[in-house]
Write an enzyme that holds these catalytic residues in place. Sequence first.
Site, PDB file in Angstrom:
ATOM      1  N   ARG A 288       0.850  -1.189   0.000  1.00  0.00           N
ATOM      2  CA  ARG A 288       0.000   0.000   0.000  1.00  0.00           C
ATOM      3  C   ARG A 288       0.885   1.238   0.000  1.00  0.00           C
ATOM      4  O   ARG A 288       1.723   1.415   0.882  1.00  0.00           O
ATOM      5  CB  ARG A 288      -0.920   0.034   1.234  1.00  0.00           C
ATOM      6  CG  ARG A 288      -1.942  -1.086   1.268  1.00  0.00           C
ATOM      7  CD  ARG A 288      -2.985  -0.894   0.159  1.00  0.00           C
ATOM      8  NE  ARG A 288      -3.995  -1.932   0.164  1.00  0.00           N
ATOM      9  CZ  ARG A 288      -4.054  -2.926  -0.710  1.00  0.00           C
ATOM     10  NH1 ARG A 288      -3.143  -3.032  -1.660  1.00  0.00           N
ATOM     11  NH2 ARG A 288      -5.008  -3.813  -0.652  1.00  0.00           N
TER      12      ARG A 288
ATOM     13  N   ARG B 118      -3.193  26.249  -9.234  1.00  0.00           N
ATOM     14  CA  ARG B 118      -2.754  24.966  -8.697  1.00  0.00           C
ATOM     15  C   ARG B 118      -2.132  24.163  -9.832  1.00  0.00           C
ATOM     16  O   ARG B 118      -2.824  23.698 -10.751  1.00  0.00           O
ATOM     17  CB  ARG B 118      -3.927  24.207  -8.059  1.00  0.00           C
ATOM     18  CG  ARG B 118      -4.450  24.861  -6.795  1.00  0.00           C
ATOM     19  CD  ARG B 118      -3.362  24.987  -5.768  1.00  0.00           C
ATOM     20  NE  ARG B 118      -3.878  25.463  -4.486  1.00  0.00           N
ATOM     21  CZ  ARG B 118      -3.118  25.684  -3.448  1.00  0.00           C
ATOM     22  NH1 ARG B 118      -1.810  25.510  -3.525  1.00  0.00           N
ATOM     23  NH2 ARG B 118      -3.647  26.102  -2.321  1.00  0.00           N
TER      24      ARG B 118
ATOM     25  N   ALA C  54      -6.247  28.880   3.341  1.00  0.00           N
ATOM     26  CA  ALA C  54      -5.798  27.624   3.943  1.00  0.00           C
ATOM     27  C   ALA C  54      -4.284  27.574   3.968  1.00  0.00           C
ATOM     28  O   ALA C  54      -3.616  28.338   3.274  1.00  0.00           O
ATOM     29  CB  ALA C  54      -6.342  26.442   3.138  1.00  0.00           C
TER      30      ALA C  54
ATOM     31  N   LEU D 184      -0.680  24.879   5.386  1.00  0.00           N
ATOM     32  CA  LEU D 184      -0.117  23.731   6.077  1.00  0.00           C
ATOM     33  C   LEU D 184       0.118  24.013   7.555  1.00  0.00           C
ATOM     34  O   LEU D 184       0.406  25.151   7.927  1.00  0.00           O
ATOM     35  CB  LEU D 184       1.225  23.347   5.452  1.00  0.00           C
ATOM     36  CG  LEU D 184       1.190  22.874   4.014  1.00  0.00           C
ATOM     37  CD1 LEU D 184       2.612  22.707   3.500  1.00  0.00           C
ATOM     38  CD2 LEU D 184       0.414  21.578   3.900  1.00  0.00           C
TER      39      LEU D 184
ATOM     40  N   GLU E 106      -2.991  32.120   8.404  1.00  0.00           N
ATOM     41  CA  GLU E 106      -3.289  31.899   6.992  1.00  0.00           C
ATOM     42  C   GLU E 106      -4.347  32.886   6.481  1.00  0.00           C
ATOM     43  O   GLU E 106      -4.254  33.355   5.349  1.00  0.00           O
ATOM     44  CB  GLU E 106      -3.735  30.456   6.753  1.00  0.00           C
ATOM     45  CG  GLU E 106      -2.629  29.447   6.951  1.00  0.00           C
ATOM     46  CD  GLU E 106      -1.469  29.608   5.973  1.00  0.00           C
ATOM     47  OE1 GLU E 106      -1.659  30.163   4.860  1.00  0.00           O
ATOM     48  OE2 GLU E 106      -0.353  29.167   6.316  1.00  0.00           O
TER      49      GLU E 106
ATOM     50  N   GLU F 251      -3.338  35.183   3.356  1.00  0.00           N
ATOM     51  CA  GLU F 251      -3.977  34.962   2.061  1.00  0.00           C
ATOM     52  C   GLU F 251      -5.118  35.919   1.757  1.00  0.00           C
ATOM     53  O   GLU F 251      -5.416  36.153   0.589  1.00  0.00           O
ATOM     54  CB  GLU F 251      -4.473  33.520   1.955  1.00  0.00           C
ATOM     55  CG  GLU F 251      -3.332  32.530   1.922  1.00  0.00           C
ATOM     56  CD  GLU F 251      -3.760  31.134   1.527  1.00  0.00           C
ATOM     57  OE1 GLU F 251      -4.981  30.866   1.428  1.00  0.00           O
ATOM     58  OE2 GLU F 251      -2.862  30.295   1.334  1.00  0.00           O
TER      59      GLU F 251
ATOM     60  N   PRO G  47      -8.327   9.299   2.304  1.00  0.00           N
ATOM     61  CA  PRO G  47      -7.792   8.248   3.169  1.00  0.00           C
ATOM     62  C   PRO G  47      -7.396   6.966   2.456  1.00  0.00           C
ATOM     63  O   PRO G  47      -6.777   6.103   3.072  1.00  0.00           O
ATOM     64  CB  PRO G  47      -8.924   7.998   4.169  1.00  0.00           C
ATOM     65  CG  PRO G  47     -10.159   8.459   3.470  1.00  0.00           C
ATOM     66  CD  PRO G  47      -9.730   9.598   2.582  1.00  0.00           C
ATOM     67  N   GLY G  48      -7.675   6.841   1.186  1.00  0.00           N
ATOM     68  CA  GLY G  48      -7.248   5.658   0.452  1.00  0.00           C
ATOM     69  C   GLY G  48      -5.746   5.611   0.234  1.00  0.00           C
ATOM     70  O   GLY G  48      -5.186   4.536   0.033  1.00  0.00           O
TER      71      GLY G  48
ATOM     72  N   GLU H 114      -3.504  12.755   5.294  1.00  0.00           N
ATOM     73  CA  GLU H 114      -3.754  14.189   5.476  1.00  0.00           C
ATOM     74  C   GLU H 114      -5.033  14.426   6.276  1.00  0.00           C
ATOM     75  O   GLU H 114      -6.092  13.892   5.964  1.00  0.00           O
ATOM     76  CB  GLU H 114      -3.863  14.914   4.138  1.00  0.00           C
ATOM     77  CG  GLU H 114      -4.036  16.410   4.339  1.00  0.00           C
ATOM     78  CD  GLU H 114      -4.067  17.191   3.049  1.00  0.00           C
ATOM     79  OE1 GLU H 114      -3.501  18.290   3.021  1.00  0.00           O
ATOM     80  OE2 GLU H 114      -4.670  16.695   2.073  1.00  0.00           O
TER      81      GLU H 114
ATOM     82  N   GLU I 175       1.015  32.346  -4.881  1.00  0.00           N
ATOM     83  CA  GLU I 175       0.175  33.253  -4.097  1.00  0.00           C
ATOM     84  C   GLU I 175       0.270  34.701  -4.577  1.00  0.00           C
ATOM     85  O   GLU I 175      -0.545  35.533  -4.203  1.00  0.00           O
ATOM     86  CB  GLU I 175       0.553  33.193  -2.617  1.00  0.00           C
ATOM     87  CG  GLU I 175       0.217  31.872  -1.953  1.00  0.00           C
ATOM     88  CD  GLU I 175       0.572  31.845  -0.482  1.00  0.00           C
ATOM     89  OE1 GLU I 175       1.330  32.720  -0.022  1.00  0.00           O
ATOM     90  OE2 GLU I 175       0.092  30.940   0.199  1.00  0.00           O
TER      91      GLU I 175
END
Length: 183
Positions: free
Chosen positions: A36, A63, A75, A77, A92, A96, A114-115, A119, A144
Site C-alpha cells: 500500500r 494549482r 488555507a 499547512l 493563513e 492569504e 484516506p485511500g 492528510e 500566491e
Amino acid sequence: MAFAHETVSRTERYDGAIFSVYTDEVTMSDGGTAARDVVENRGAVVVVALDDQDRVVLIKQYRHPLGATIWELPAGLCDVEGEDPAVTAARELAEEADLTAGRIEPLINLHTSPGFSNEYVQLFVARDLAPVPETDRHHREAEEADLEVHRVPLDEAADMVLRGEITNAAAVAGILAAARTSA
C-alpha cells in the site's frame, strides 16, 4: 470484531518538505499481505471566513497539478511545530486574505483522501473580520503572488459547489458545513 492490520515493512520512496511517500507491506484480513502506497502529510487548516453580511471569503489560486486557477478557501499547512491550529488558521487568513478575525472556532475536520494519504484537515469558521493594516500585510510570492480574494454570499458559494464550480475538497466541505450551520 475488526481485523488488526499491521505494517510488516516500510520502504521510503520520497521525503520532501510538504509530504513523504512510502510503500508499506500490510497484513490483510484474508491472512496475506499487500503493498500500500502511503502519502504522509503534515496536515492543514482551512478557514471559512464569514463577514457581517454572511459573505464567505473565497480565493482564486493557481494549482499546478490541475494546470488551472480554482476557487478555494484561505488555507495552509500546519508547518510550525507545536502551533495551535486556530493560530495557524488566523495566520493563513491574514496571509492569504489580508484579514483578521475577532472569533475563530472549529467547524469540521476531514481526511482528504484516506485511500492513500493520512492528510488531516481542520476547518474553522472565522467571524468579526477586519482588514490587516496595509503596512502589516504579508508579501505574497510564487503561486500566491496573483491570488484573487472575493466575497461571495454563502448561499451562492453553496450553489457554486453544487454546480461544480468549486471542486477543492476542503472548500466544498467547509462551505456546505457553514451553510448548514448558518441555516
